[in-house]
Design a protein around this motif. Sequence first.
Motif, PDB file in Angstrom:
ATOM      1  N   LYS A  57      36.445  -9.076  65.498  1.00  0.00           N
ATOM      2  CA  LYS A  57      35.829 -10.677  65.701  1.00  0.00           C
ATOM      3  C   LYS A  57      36.634 -11.460  66.494  1.00  0.00           C
ATOM      4  O   LYS A  57      36.154 -12.283  67.093  1.00  0.00           O
ATOM      5  CB  LYS A  57      35.929 -11.002  64.165  1.00  0.00           C
ATOM      6  N   ARG A  58      37.895 -11.581  66.400  1.00  0.00           N
ATOM      7  CA  ARG A  58      38.981 -12.292  67.118  1.00  0.00           C
ATOM      8  C   ARG A  58      38.736 -11.979  68.525  1.00  0.00           C
ATOM      9  O   ARG A  58      39.093 -12.864  69.387  1.00  0.00           O
ATOM     10  CB  ARG A  58      40.454 -11.907  66.676  1.00  0.00           C
ATOM     11  N   ASP A  59      38.516 -10.521  68.921  1.00  0.00           N
ATOM     12  CA  ASP A  59      38.469 -10.239  70.397  1.00  0.00           C
ATOM     13  C   ASP A  59      36.982 -10.628  71.008  1.00  0.00           C
ATOM     14  O   ASP A  59      36.798 -10.704  72.156  1.00  0.00           O
ATOM     15  CB  ASP A  59      38.678  -8.676  70.701  1.00  0.00           C
ATOM     16  N   GLU A  84      33.921 -12.214  72.578  1.00  0.00           N
ATOM     17  CA  GLU A  84      33.567 -13.142  73.631  1.00  0.00           C
ATOM     18  C   GLU A  84      32.422 -13.863  73.090  1.00  0.00           C
ATOM     19  O   GLU A  84      31.358 -13.125  73.067  1.00  0.00           O
ATOM     20  CB  GLU A  84      33.597 -12.639  74.810  1.00  0.00           C
ATOM     21  N   ILE A  85      32.435 -14.978  73.250  1.00  0.00           N
ATOM     22  CA  ILE A  85      31.070 -15.858  72.760  1.00  0.00           C
ATOM     23  C   ILE A  85      30.768 -16.865  73.929  1.00  0.00           C
ATOM     24  O   ILE A  85      31.563 -17.486  74.517  1.00  0.00           O
ATOM     25  CB  ILE A  85      31.384 -16.764  71.515  1.00  0.00           C
ATOM     26  N   PRO A  87      41.448 -21.579  68.665  1.00  0.00           N
ATOM     27  CA  PRO A  87      39.835 -20.921  68.917  1.00  0.00           C
ATOM     28  C   PRO A  87      39.484 -20.120  67.788  1.00  0.00           C
ATOM     29  O   PRO A  87      38.283 -19.866  67.649  1.00  0.00           O
ATOM     30  CB  PRO A  87      40.533 -20.229  70.033  1.00  0.00           C
ATOM     31  N   GLU A  88      40.451 -19.765  66.708  1.00  0.00           N
ATOM     32  CA  GLU A  88      40.254 -18.987  65.618  1.00  0.00           C
ATOM     33  C   GLU A  88      39.246 -19.803  64.764  1.00  0.00           C
ATOM     34  O   GLU A  88      38.200 -18.916  64.172  1.00  0.00           O
ATOM     35  CB  GLU A  88      41.374 -18.689  64.737  1.00  0.00           C
ATOM     36  N   ARG A 117      35.634 -19.247  66.476  1.00  0.00           N
ATOM     37  CA  ARG A 117      35.231 -17.963  66.384  1.00  0.00           C
ATOM     38  C   ARG A 117      34.541 -17.498  65.190  1.00  0.00           C
ATOM     39  O   ARG A 117      33.609 -16.890  64.990  1.00  0.00           O
ATOM     40  CB  ARG A 117      36.336 -16.995  66.932  1.00  0.00           C
ATOM     41  N   TYR A 118      35.367 -18.116  64.070  1.00  0.00           N
ATOM     42  CA  TYR A 118      34.603 -17.733  62.749  1.00  0.00           C
ATOM     43  C   TYR A 118      33.443 -18.738  62.197  1.00  0.00           C
ATOM     44  O   TYR A 118      33.083 -18.475  61.409  1.00  0.00           O
ATOM     45  CB  TYR A 118      35.853 -17.893  61.664  1.00  0.00           C
ATOM     46  N   THR A 178      40.920 -24.982  73.151  1.00  0.00           N
ATOM     47  CA  THR A 178      39.809 -24.317  72.921  1.00  0.00           C
ATOM     48  C   THR A 178      38.757 -23.910  73.925  1.00  0.00           C
ATOM     49  O   THR A 178      37.665 -23.368  74.013  1.00  0.00           O
ATOM     50  CB  THR A 178      38.878 -25.038  71.912  1.00  0.00           C
TER      51      THR A 178
END
Length: 319
Positions: free
Chosen positions: A74-76, A78-79, A163-164, A167-168, A208
């Motif tokens: 999930k951390r990796d 790309e959104i 960014p964490e 991302r979540y 971010t």
Amino acid sequence: MGETKGKSRKGSGGNIILILTGLLMLTVAVLAVYIALNIGATVSEYSAGASELRAVKKELREARKERDAELAEKRDLEIDDEELEALRSETFAAAAQLESDIKAGRNDNRICYLTIDDGPYYHGKKLLDILDAYDVKATFFLTTANGNKLPDRGELSAASMYPEYLRYGHTIGNHTYSHDYSEGGIYSSAKAFMDDVEKQEEFTAEATGGFRPKIVRFPGGRATAGGNLGDIEEALSAAGYGWTDWTVDSGDSWGKDKSSPELIMSRVKKAAKDQKIMVVLCHEWSRDTEKALPGMIEYLEGKGYIFLPLFYDSQMVSK
Ligand SMILES: [Zn+2]
């Protein structure tokens, strides 16, 4: 007859003793067997229990490994920014509708806006994991009061945490750059406050890759702003910011005697009695909040609350 009787009485007396002794011996023997069997059962139960425990522990270890791998993925992830923005506005439009429906009594659901102040902390990762496990989205009001360093892991940059949150699926709010509400600090004038807010916004955008929070939380709450509150709110409004306090203080920052997972729970439970839409205040560094969080989420969801991140158009955000 009498003698016979006596003899027989004597005889039966001896018999009774014999029988009693026999019974007693039998009882002791039965007891011994019973105890032996029971101990045997306990021992075998125990060893079965121990191997079961080992199996459960092994399962837990494997689940944890799997979970870590999932989280790393999930951390990796790309959104796509546009995709994310579209999703966000769709979600928030639905949330705004839900708010109106709840207030008008057309919907029996409830909303909890969980807000977590003062980060980033390294400890925040634990909160992120808990929230992720429950698929709960929250709002993190961030500050740079500790510079670009995590207060609890000084060797790591604060910016790396930003960014964490996104991302979540959480929202980042603006909790000012300095968080300094001493005399001569952020509340000394509207300009001082706005400069600090803008500085924090720049820091957030840089960390971010472009996210600009439009919701501000006053350090210490609006009441702390004192005589300049009106000017500050006017300046915020003119610059297109919204702001929000809270409707439930978890009390996790009230100090040792007033903060515990149980006390946090009781405050939230009390609020759930009459608040259909609540904004809960917690702090990212709080271990009490970490411990209370699973129970709090389960309790509130059981009462029909949906956890949402705050959004600019929410009725809970003043403009
Ligand atoms: Zn704060």
